[in-house]
Design a protein around this motif. Structure first.
Motif, PDB file in Angstrom:
ATOM      1  N   LEU A 100       0.833  -1.210   0.000  1.00  0.00           N
ATOM      2  CA  LEU A 100       0.000   0.000   0.000  1.00  0.00           C
ATOM      3  C   LEU A 100       0.866   1.259   0.000  1.00  0.00           C
ATOM      4  CD1 LEU A 100      -2.822  -0.986   2.529  1.00  0.00           C
ATOM      5  CD2 LEU A 100      -3.068  -0.659   0.060  1.00  0.00           C
ATOM      6  N   ARG A 135       2.162   1.742  -3.472  1.00  0.00           N
ATOM      7  CA  ARG A 135       1.123   2.149  -4.419  1.00  0.00           C
ATOM      8  C   ARG A 135       0.641   3.585  -4.211  1.00  0.00           C
ATOM      9  NH1 ARG A 135      -4.550  -1.005  -5.687  1.00  0.00           N
ATOM     10  NH2 ARG A 135      -5.247   0.446  -7.286  1.00  0.00           N
ATOM     11  N   TYR A 136       0.423   3.973  -2.963  1.00  0.00           N
ATOM     12  CA  TYR A 136      -0.193   5.267  -2.698  1.00  0.00           C
ATOM     13  C   TYR A 136       0.771   6.354  -2.225  1.00  0.00           C
ATOM     14  CZ  TYR A 136      -4.557   2.802  -3.332  1.00  0.00           C
ATOM     15  OH  TYR A 136      -5.584   2.064  -3.862  1.00  0.00           O
ATOM     16  N   ASP A 175      -7.763  -1.369   4.469  1.00  0.00           N
ATOM     17  CA  ASP A 175      -6.743  -0.650   3.707  1.00  0.00           C
ATOM     18  C   ASP A 175      -6.724   0.829   4.076  1.00  0.00           C
ATOM     19  OD1 ASP A 175      -6.113  -3.026   2.501  1.00  0.00           O
ATOM     20  OD2 ASP A 175      -6.869  -2.475   0.523  1.00  0.00           O
ATOM     21  N   TYR A 176      -7.903   1.426   4.259  1.00  0.00           N
ATOM     22  CA  TYR A 176      -7.955   2.841   4.645  1.00  0.00           C
ATOM     23  C   TYR A 176      -7.276   3.043   6.003  1.00  0.00           C
ATOM     24  CZ  TYR A 176      -9.467   6.975   7.032  1.00  0.00           C
ATOM     25  OH  TYR A 176      -9.455   8.110   7.792  1.00  0.00           O
ATOM     26  N   LEU A 215      -3.574   2.705   5.609  1.00  0.00           N
ATOM     27  CA  LEU A 215      -3.021   3.893   4.942  1.00  0.00           C
ATOM     28  C   LEU A 215      -3.028   5.104   5.871  1.00  0.00           C
ATOM     29  CD1 LEU A 215      -4.526   3.414   1.396  1.00  0.00           C
ATOM     30  CD2 LEU A 215      -2.090   3.692   1.924  1.00  0.00           C
ATOM     31  N   ALA A 259      -5.073  10.222  -2.228  1.00  0.00           N
ATOM     32  CA  ALA A 259      -4.668   9.244  -3.246  1.00  0.00           C
ATOM     33  C   ALA A 259      -5.514   7.974  -3.180  1.00  0.00           C
ATOM     34  CB  ALA A 259      -3.190   8.898  -3.080  1.00  0.00           C
ATOM     35  N   TYR A 260      -6.018   7.637  -1.993  1.00  0.00           N
ATOM     36  CA  TYR A 260      -6.814   6.418  -1.831  1.00  0.00           C
ATOM     37  C   TYR A 260      -8.269   6.733  -2.168  1.00  0.00           C
ATOM     38  CZ  TYR A 260      -8.726   2.148   0.221  1.00  0.00           C
ATOM     39  OH  TYR A 260      -9.382   0.952   0.410  1.00  0.00           O
ATOM     40  N   THR A 264     -11.284   6.647   0.681  1.00  0.00           N
ATOM     41  CA  THR A 264     -11.084   7.313   1.970  1.00  0.00           C
ATOM     42  C   THR A 264     -12.401   7.769   2.589  1.00  0.00           C
ATOM     43  OG1 THR A 264      -8.805   7.988   1.567  1.00  0.00           O
ATOM     44  CG2 THR A 264     -10.059   9.342   3.101  1.00  0.00           C
TER      45      THR A 264
END
Length: 192
Positions: free
Chosen positions: A91, A94-95, A140-141, A144, A165-166, A169
């Motif tokens: 993650l 990626r972000y 994932d949120y 992140l 970016a996510y 969110t």
């Protein structure tokens, strides 16, 4: 017969560990499946290292395609701290361009008022095990969110800019607010 040595430890695109199982009973077929958060690829024992590499690659692509066709409910979540740490690294790559580099990422059972926490001074991240049954996009949120704290300690504009970016969110924040509201009213997860 001793199986050929595997060159490196493998992970899937989203950071889950990969285990290759060789079987003398398996003569022609190759199979792939999920087992406790690990992608397992079963191959014949007689395969060469090159054949193993080719078939593992093919079968991981197949698992990924199947995962994309299924709902998030059907996907395997990082079950172990190691898988969670690998997922956090993926993650971050990626972000955040790989800039958030935690020293440890683990599930904990002692967080009752937080979904996650990060200690920027030592790079550690902890996620509440209450997240485990939630959709992967929510986990994932939170992951992140905690990774972003390794880059920006507070909840200022620079912090929230990182999380733009996510794409999920706002949706994940709303989901977690709903869960918090429901549990504060005494609703059990099954009722909510």
């Amino acid at each position: 017969m001793r199986p050929p040595a595997t060159a490196a430890r493998r992970t899937t695109g989203d950071g889950a560990p990969v285990e290759v199982r060789r079987s003398a009973r398996r003569t022609r077929t190759v199979a792939a499946f999920w087992e406790n958060g690990t992608a397992v690829v079963a191959i014949p024992a007689r395969f060469t290292v090159a054949q193993e590499a080719e078939w593992v690659h093919r079968m991981l692509e197949k698992l990924q395609r199947q995962g994309e066709r299924r709902s998030h409910k059907g996907r395997k979540r990082p079950a172990t701290d190691g898988a969670l740490a690998a997922h956090a690294a993926a993650l971050s790559d990626r972000y955040f361009g790989g800039r958030a580099v935690p020293t440890s990422v683990r599930w904990v059972s002692n967080q009752n008022s937080r979904w996650g926490s990060a200690t920027p001074s030592d790079g550690s991240i902890r996620l509440s095990d209450k997240l485990r049954p939630m959709p992967q996009w929510v986990i994932d949120y939170v992951l992140l969110h905690e990774l972003a704290h390794l880059l920006v300690a507070g909840h200022n504009a620079a912090f929230w800019k990182l999380l733009e970016a996510y794409p999920d969110t706002e949706r994940a924040k709303a989901f977690l607010e709903g869960v918090s509201f429901a549990t504060s009213r005494g609703l059990e997860p099954d009722e909510a």
